[in-house]
Design a protein around this motif. Sequence first.
Motif, PDB file in Angstrom:
ATOM      1  N   LEU A 145      -2.411  -6.579  -6.059  1.00 56.38           N
ATOM      2  CA  LEU A 145      -0.671  -6.874  -6.516  1.00 56.38           C
ATOM      3  C   LEU A 145       0.253  -7.712  -5.203  1.00 56.38           C
ATOM      4  N   LEU A 146       0.108  -7.248  -4.141  1.00 57.58           N
ATOM      5  CA  LEU A 146       0.132  -8.276  -2.835  1.00 57.58           C
ATOM      6  C   LEU A 146      -0.305  -8.502  -2.228  1.00 57.58           C
ATOM      7  N   PRO A 147       0.698 -10.064  -1.978  1.00 57.63           N
ATOM      8  CA  PRO A 147       0.130 -11.057  -1.711  1.00 57.63           C
ATOM      9  C   PRO A 147      -1.010 -11.757  -0.632  1.00 57.63           C
ATOM     10  N   SER A 155       5.320  -1.647  -2.041  1.00 56.46           N
ATOM     11  CA  SER A 155       4.620  -2.762  -2.159  1.00 56.46           C
ATOM     12  C   SER A 155       5.761  -3.628  -1.893  1.00 56.46           C
ATOM     13  N   ASP A 199       6.638  -8.676  -1.720  1.00 54.33           N
ATOM     14  CA  ASP A 199       5.875  -9.503  -2.539  1.00 54.33           C
ATOM     15  C   ASP A 199       6.948 -10.557  -1.489  1.00 54.33           C
ATOM     16  N   TYR A 200       5.931 -12.002  -1.503  1.00 52.21           N
ATOM     17  CA  TYR A 200       7.626 -12.575  -0.950  1.00 52.21           C
ATOM     18  C   TYR A 200       6.406 -14.250  -2.165  1.00 52.21           C
ATOM     19  N   ILE A 254       7.408  -4.919  -9.051  1.00 54.38           N
ATOM     20  CA  ILE A 254       7.503  -6.222  -8.644  1.00 54.38           C
ATOM     21  C   ILE A 254       7.514  -6.801  -9.595  1.00 54.38           C
ATOM     22  N   ARG A 310       9.512 -10.714  -9.613  1.00 59.45           N
ATOM     23  CA  ARG A 310       8.699 -12.362  -9.335  1.00 59.45           C
ATOM     24  C   ARG A 310       8.636 -12.552 -11.108  1.00 59.45           C
TER      25      ARG A 310
END
Length: 402
Positions: free
Chosen positions: A166-168, A193, A195-196, A225, A229
């Motif tokens: 899941l992580l960027p 978690s 995100d960006y 997440i 998104r």
Amino acid sequence: MVDRSEGFGERLLGLLLDRAHQMAPQLIAPMIAKEVGGIGGREVSILLQDYGRELLVPLPGLRLLVGEPQEIAGSPAGTAFLRASPLEVWQADGVRMYLPLLDGSDEVGVLALTLDAVDDDDRRLLRRLASLVADILVTKQAYTDRFFQARRRERMSVAAEMQWSLLPPLTMSVPQVAVGGAVEPSYDIAGDSFDYALNDNVLHAAVIDAMGHGLDAATMATVAIGAYRHARRAGISLGEMYRYMDQAIAAQFGPDHFVTAQMMNLDITTGLFQWVNAGHPLPLLIRDKQVIRQLEGPTTLPVGLGGSCPSVSHLQLQRGDRVLCYTNGVIEERDAHGQPFGEQRLIRCVNQLENQEGGMRAEAIRLSHALKQERGGHTSDDATLFLIEWRGEAADLTALQE
């Protein structure tokens, strides 16, 4: 007339790229070693960062030198990795080159090789070769598990498997802004978690902490997440984004489950920082390498508990300012005496490490490791860090100029 003839460097890189398109993943590393041998390189190693971010682990393969893992802290390969810059070590039999494998501004690992001698033409060619190798490895890892398996030093839980997918990328850096993140425990992370996304002149970012442990927490984090998104890509404002995520968690898990969250936007041109806090620990503002204050402001209930539409807080950053977000696991871990780690010890650790050299990648790794050591070398709960640095420099437009 424009000279379109193919030089030596172009032939080498072009040959590598042309062959890689149709090559099976397990043959990529041997092919790289073969082509490096064609320019006089020997003892080729491809070192990948392990999930614990403590070691650079050799990728096995025909023609590759497969030695012992190298520690990121204190080894030549680790120095090249942390600095994202090539390192040369002169030896009796030649020059050992360590070249960071950069996927954009994130790092895959390090390419190591030995040459009899090195000049500026070699350095230029090898730097570009390393960039191409990194791109090929990132592309091919979508088709195989071998690269992921090489990076593992421990057994990984199913929840952690979900979270890592899941992580960027853990780091991202452009002249205007940089980000860096770290998660613990690396092989058993579940509900934390981040995100960006950098969309034109706005950096969008979020840090979340889903309640509970194991698969339940990982599943909730995945939904949170995913909802974030979806809302971000639909252009929804920060306040409305909370409501969208809140409805998604409540509908899927019911009223007894929640996710704390911090959603943020940074205008990378002006430095205007905006955030919404949903029951999350307050971020820290770091200026001139010292924590100067917590970022207080209106909060609302955690995502999933049906809080009111939150107020958006604003702060004008100065060039070089950093914002550190973290989850509860960082400050609630108890020491040998049963005392919680606490925010003040976190601040002391940050201030000590901010005086050391290194970019965002090095800062995130060092801070995560230092905090783990301060907590007695273990983490009983998920502990996540996420750093944002506003650099405020002009965008590099030279490639677009005639």
